[in-house]
Design a protein around this motif. Structure first.
Motif, PDB file in Angstrom:
ATOM      1  N   LYS A 136      14.866 -29.415  12.322  1.00  0.00           N
ATOM      2  CA  LYS A 136      14.601 -28.116  12.950  1.00  0.00           C
ATOM      3  C   LYS A 136      15.366 -26.989  12.268  1.00  0.00           C
ATOM      4  N   ALA A 138      18.761 -26.879  11.859  1.00  0.00           N
ATOM      5  CA  ALA A 138      20.173 -26.803  12.239  1.00  0.00           C
ATOM      6  C   ALA A 138      21.013 -27.334  11.089  1.00  0.00           C
ATOM      7  N   ARG A 139      22.231 -26.818  10.979  1.00  0.00           N
ATOM      8  CA  ARG A 139      23.094 -27.248   9.878  1.00  0.00           C
ATOM      9  C   ARG A 139      24.525 -27.355  10.333  1.00  0.00           C
ATOM     10  N   TYR A 181      19.712 -20.950  11.891  1.00  0.00           N
ATOM     11  CA  TYR A 181      18.971 -22.077  11.334  1.00  0.00           C
ATOM     12  C   TYR A 181      18.361 -21.704   9.991  1.00  0.00           C
ATOM     13  N   LYS A 194      10.780 -25.787   8.973  1.00  0.00           N
ATOM     14  CA  LYS A 194      11.311 -25.747  10.338  1.00  0.00           C
ATOM     15  C   LYS A 194      10.150 -25.719  11.335  1.00  0.00           C
TER      16      LYS A 194
END
Length: 195
Positions: A136, A138-139, A181, A194
């Motif tokens: 999605k 996110a990191r 994101y 994403k």
């Protein structure tokens, strides 16, 4: 209940174990495959001005090959300069390593005296560092939130892309509310948009 920071630390630890169990040659080959995929990726191929980063953690994708190949394709490469005291981010064109300054890896960055400032609005694509990602966007970064702040300032038209190994993509990364994101992940095996 395990807090967000502890979950994130555990994810990084698991990735470190996974990658350390592989040979250095195998990891380098996967990194090369991810970079090759980046240079086949239309958004990067068509971008004229690309924002890069200087790796701060051994799990972040090395960028020397990306820089060299980008210069070969006549791209303008830009690095951010973070002024944490004044909470300002400036962007500088980097023609080669002589434009950099700093005593160590943590302080390394573009030298405003040797580099030309580039307006943020001119950046077509931004490569975003990280040590772990989910599908999605996110990191988990090793940059103390610098790149979350940077991503929040970039124009909506600037694609935010992470180049990473498939081994660093996990099911889900717990995120704090202010985190940003990435739009796209490019790995050694696929391109993930994403959702």
């Amino acid at each position: 209940m395990e807090d967000v920071r502890e979950k994130r630390r555990r994810i990084v630890s698991e990735i470190e174990k996974k990658l350390s169990s592989q040979s250095e040659a195998a990891v380098k080959e996967k990194q090369k495959e991810a970079v090759d995929r980046l240079f086949e990726f239309a958004n990067y191929v068509e971008a004229r001005i690309a924002l890069l980063y200087l790796p701060r953690h051994f799990l972040e994708m090395p960028i020397a090959d990306i820089m060299e190949r980008s210069y070969g394709r006549k791209k303008v490469l830009v690095l951010p300069k973070f002024d944490k005291e004044r909470k300002i981010i400036r962007f500088y064109k980097v023609d080669d390593a002589s434009c950099l300054t700093g005593k160590n890896v943590e302080e390394m960055g573009p030298d405003p005296k040797k580099c030309r400032e580039i307006p943020m609005e001119n950046i077509d694509i931004a490569l975003i560092p990280g040590v772990a990602f989910d599908e999605k966007g996110a990191r988990i970064g090793a940059d103390d939130g610098d790149f979350d702040r940077l991503m929040g300032k970039l124009p909506l038209t600037t694609r935010k892309v992470a180049v990473t190994l498939e081994d660093q993509v996990v099911a889900q990364i717990p995120m704090e509310s202010r985190a940003k994101y990435v739009d796209i992940l490019v790995t050694d095996q696929r391109v993930i948009y994403k959702i």
